[in-house]
Write an enzyme that holds these catalytic residues in place. Structure first.
Site, PDB file in Angstrom:
ATOM      1  N   ARG A 257       7.917  -9.698 -56.108  1.00 55.79           N
ATOM      2  CA  ARG A 257       7.415  -9.880 -57.465  1.00 55.79           C
ATOM      3  C   ARG A 257       6.449 -11.054 -57.461  1.00 55.79           C
ATOM      4  O   ARG A 257       6.626 -12.019 -56.714  1.00 55.79           O
ATOM      5  CB  ARG A 257       8.562 -10.145 -58.454  1.00 55.79           C
ATOM      6  CG  ARG A 257       9.387  -8.910 -58.786  1.00 55.79           C
ATOM      7  CD  ARG A 257       8.601  -7.899 -59.608  1.00 55.79           C
ATOM      8  NE  ARG A 257       9.401  -6.748 -60.035  1.00 55.79           N
ATOM      9  CZ  ARG A 257       9.440  -5.593 -59.404  1.00 55.79           C
ATOM     10  NH1 ARG A 257       8.734  -5.432 -58.289  1.00 55.79           N
ATOM     11  NH2 ARG A 257      10.175  -4.597 -59.873  1.00 55.79           N
ATOM     12  N   GLU A 286       0.342  -9.561 -64.102  1.00 50.28           N
ATOM     13  CA  GLU A 286      -0.357  -8.290 -63.852  1.00 50.28           C
ATOM     14  C   GLU A 286      -0.690  -7.585 -65.164  1.00 50.28           C
ATOM     15  O   GLU A 286       0.124  -7.576 -66.081  1.00 50.28           O
ATOM     16  CB  GLU A 286       0.525  -7.362 -62.996  1.00 50.28           C
ATOM     17  CG  GLU A 286       0.841  -7.880 -61.626  1.00 50.28           C
ATOM     18  CD  GLU A 286       1.778  -6.947 -60.857  1.00 50.28           C
ATOM     19  OE1 GLU A 286       2.026  -5.811 -61.345  1.00 50.28           O
ATOM     20  OE2 GLU A 286       2.261  -7.334 -59.783  1.00 50.28           O
ATOM     21  N   HIS A 304      -0.432  -3.528 -56.820  1.00 52.41           N
ATOM     22  CA  HIS A 304       0.976  -3.151 -57.001  1.00 52.41           C
ATOM     23  C   HIS A 304       1.196  -1.685 -56.619  1.00 52.41           C
ATOM     24  O   HIS A 304       1.653  -0.877 -57.416  1.00 52.41           O
ATOM     25  CB  HIS A 304       1.418  -3.397 -58.454  1.00 52.41           C
ATOM     26  CG  HIS A 304       2.895  -3.573 -58.589  1.00 52.41           C
ATOM     27  ND1 HIS A 304       3.474  -4.397 -59.516  1.00 52.41           N
ATOM     28  CD2 HIS A 304       3.946  -3.012 -57.910  1.00 52.41           C
ATOM     29  CE1 HIS A 304       4.783  -4.362 -59.412  1.00 52.41           C
ATOM     30  NE2 HIS A 304       5.106  -3.517 -58.442  1.00 52.41           N
TER      31      HIS A 304
END
Length: 337
Positions: A257, A286, A304
């Site tokens: 993360r 993000e 991602h």
């Protein structure tokens, strides 16, 4: 403006059966087809992230019995408190659940379902990709080619780092970490070191060296991969203080993360050369990542995409739907709460 789309199976469930779902994003077609065949659902017709307010309106209007959400959906205590009483379960297309207020879920007597272990292979593949591309300066080479700036080969051009035989440190030795370790050892003869909340049983270590403190692990990590979940203990883990423990010129990879990294500290270390390179698939804030990352030649970035293979995404979708259907039958499957 968001439009309503009702997708129902051949026979709509009778009122009161409690089997309506709300899906916040479009999924691959095999998953969508199953939903069309088997369920009564409202599915976000726009393939974009709904704001919390938009999602709240959709939930209030369609009154589902289960929400099928993504890791990007912020389900906080206020959101949960405002949900209609029809909602009895939240199913998240993720392993992690830091985007959901766990205590609020418990307080309202809801079920929380997730997709454990499904994406471990895909994420471990991404970790190896990031490690290779960061070490071998792939972004710089790609730009040179695509911008038509390649002057031709030379013996000192874009010299990177060997993976073979290097020391790999892994923070977080869960299933993903162990698969990364196996592939790094088998493919590149890397020497595996790790730090975990607790030491693994001998058969799971597969020869890896355990370090009781993160600082001890960092000191022997020519390459460092972050694969630990986000938690109060891991947020901001890689910062100016911990970076100082890494060998000069280490390579950092993050497939966990974004909030495990202090962006300013990592960017400063990349600019100075204290960290030779980084491969990042996850970020703070993000999709609004720290703009300095885009200016650095020694960073390989991905948006991602760790679990973004067709096979993995379809499996994740089916596993989550299986879990929802099991919940409706009164069974526990992939249930955290």
């Amino acid at each position: 403006m968001m439009q309503r789309t009702d997708i129902k199976g051949p026979e709509e469930p009778a009122a009161g059966t409690g089997r309506r779902i709300l899906l916040t994003r479009q999924m691959p077609e095999p998953v969508m087809q199953r939903i069309r065949d088997e369920m009564q659902a409202w599915i976000n017709p726009e393939d974009r992230q709904l704001s919390p307010a938009e999602l709240q309106v959709a939930v209030a209007e369609h009154r589902p019995n289960a929400l099928m959400v993504m890791a990007t959906d912020q389900i906080d205590a206020g959101f949960i408190a405002a949900m209609p009483s029809s909602v009895r379960a939240i199913a998240t297309l993720s392993v992690g659940h830091e985007h959901i207020d766990i205590e609020a879920v418990r307080a309202h007597g809801l079920a929380l379902l997730h997709t454990p272990d499904i994406h471990s292979n895909a994420v471990s593949e991404m970790a190896i990709l990031l490690m290779l591309c960061a070490a071998r300066r792939a972004q710089e080479g790609e730009r040179m080619i695509y911008e038509d700036r390649w002057p031709g080969w030379s013996p000192t051009q874009l010299l990177g780092r060997d993976l073979t035989g290097a020391r790999l440190g892994i923070i977080g030795m869960g299933r993903i970490g162990r698969i990364i370790a196996h592939r790094a050892r088998a493919g590149f003869d890397m020497r595996i070191h790790y730090h975990n909340r607790s030491r693994l049983p001998h058969d799971l270590e597969q020869g890896a060296t355990y370090h009781g403190t993160a600082e001890d692990l960092l000191a022997v990590s020519d390459f460092l991969i972050l694969s630990a979940p986000s938690s109060p203990q891991t947020r901001g883990f890689l910062n100016a203080r911990t970076i100082a423990h890494l060998p000069e010129g280490a390579v950092v990879v993050n497939v966990a993360r974004g909030d495990l990294i202090d962006d300013d500290a990592l960017i400063a270390a990349l600019r100075s050369g204290r960290i030779a390179a980084a491969g990042l698939d996850v970020f703070n804030g993000e999709p609004n990542i720290h703009p300095a990352y885009r200016t650095l030649p020694n960073v390989f970035l991905q948006p991602h995409q760790g679990s973004s293979s067709m096979e993995t995404r379809v499996r994740m979708g089916h596993v989550l739907l299986d879990s929802v259907e099991a919940f409706w039958r009164g069974e526990r499957l992939n249930r955290l709460i």
